[in-house]
Design an enzyme around this catalytic site. Structure first.
Site: not given
Ligand code: H2U
Ligand code: ZN
Length: 346
Positions: A151, A309, A162, A159, A72, A50, A164, A321, A111, A180, A47, A166, A26, A23
């Site tokens: 991610n 994909k 820079h 988002s 976070n 940073c 990073h 698939q 960054h 697993e 940022c 988690q 295609r 496939r």
């Molecule tokens: P992602 O872009 O991989 O989701 O990671 C960015 C993370 O940074 C996200 O989980 C956190 C967001 O909650 N964050 C902070 O902890 N403080 C901030 O000032 C902005 C974003």
């Molecule tokens: Zn940065």
């Protein structure tokens, strides 16, 4: 057999994948992804990751020079949500409280430097930061599992460019770990050897899907891969966590990460998007002789920098698939240079 539709069994999850190699040819008239800007500044004053910049809630980042880990500010898990969740007594409306906490780990002050663009000592630094923080989180009484993940790229919902990652630590095991743990425990009970140790040995005998290996780790496109250029990085010995790695194992893992992510970027000559994460054993204070530390790379791209994909339709309603076989995918990755395209002499 390999050119006709077939199913492959994922020994690690106990699930099947449908492979349809015929496939791949295609035509594609569907969605074309936008490319993210290629050149980023070394420092971005807007940022929130940073050094020295302000985050949510008015906190300022330190003037960090290596990695930087912080709680976070918008964590998906909270340490004390137990009392808030009403217990349900109906078997069709089951909910239980979940507790935990989350860290963000910046790879470096830069960054603009993604994993493959960092030198080996800097990648080792990232690995050691993950190891130390996940061990510390895992040692907390109420924590039973720590998920380390990255991610990468807007396509994966990241988002902020820079570089990073988690760490999410939680009191109960998430779905993938439950699967697993069951397969590895069962295999160990029957064979008295860890599933992934046997799997990697067999892959080295077959030599069809190995991308790169050194003394301690192997990167391969697994037999049961779902994503087009999926890669599994696995330790050669039983190991429950990143914290167990010796200095030479950490260096070996950094080398494998650099190899995999450099080839990824070279495939379409872009910063290759993916979701990557480690599967460590549950942090439950029990021995885990069945467990082998490993990382999964799940990249969404299929044909080019702009055609991905989609896991829709049949995948959502029936099972995963894939079109190109893991053997073809690994061949393409293997044939690429291990010098990053940005550093190549023109
Ligand atoms: P992602 O872009 O991989 O989701 O990671 C960015 C993370 O940074 C996200 O989980 C956190 C967001 O909650 N964050 C902070 O902890 N403080 C901030 O000032 C902005 C974003
Ligand atoms: Zn940065």
């Amino acid at each position: 057999m390999l050119d006709t539709p077939h199913r492959r069994y994922n020994a690690l999850t106990g699930e099947w994948v449908l492979v349809s190699p015929h496939r791949a040819k295609r035509p594609w008239l569907g969605q074309v992804e936008k490319l993210s800007p290629e050149t980023l500044p070394a420092y971005d004053p807007t940022c929130y990751l940073c050094p020295r910049n302000e985050r949510a809630g008015g906190i300022f980042n330190p003037d960090y020079v290596n990695t930087f880990a912080f709680e976070n500010d918008f964590a998906a898990l909270l340490p004390d949500s137990v009392d808030e969740v009403p217990a349900s007594s109906h078997p069709l409306f089951v909910s239980v409280p979940e507790t935990g906490h989350c860290l963000v780990v910046c790879f470096s002050p830069r960054h603009d430097l993604t994993l493959p663009e960092l030198d080996l000592p800097a990648i080792e630094n990232v690995l050691s930061t993950w190891a130390q923080n996940s061990a510390d989180m895992g040692n907390e009484d109420y924590i039973h599992y720590v998920q380390v993940f990255e991610n990468k790229g807007a396509m994966m919902g990241c988002s902020n460019p820079h570089p990073h990652s988690q760490l999410w630590a939680q009191s109960q095991l998430p779905n993938e770990i439950i699967k697993e743990l069951a397969t590895q425990t069962e295999y160990f009970k029957i064979n008295n050897r860890p599933l992934l140790v046997d799997y990697v040995k067999e892959e080295h005998k077959r030599k069809e899907r190995i991308l790169f290996s050194n003394d301690h780790f192997t990167a391969l496109v697994p037999y049961w891969a779902v994503w087009p250029f999926e890669v599994l990085v696995t330790a050669h010995r039983p190991s429950a966590s990143l914290k167990e790695l010796s200095a030479s194992e950490t260096s070996a893992l950094a080398e494998v990460f650099k190899q995999v992510t450099t080839r990824y970027d070279n495939l379409f000559e872009i910063s290759f998007p993916y979701s990557m994460g480690f599967h460590q054993a549950p942090a439950d204070g029990q021995p885990h002789p069945e467990w082998v530390l490993h990382a999964h790379f799940y990249p969404p791209l299929l044909r080019s920098a702009t055609v991905r994909k989609f896991m829709v339709g049949y995948e959502m309603l029936a099972m995963p698939q894939r079109d190109i076989t893991p053997e073809v995918a690994v061949e393409r990755l293997r044939s690429l240079s291990d010098v990053h395209y940005k550093h190549r002499e023109k």
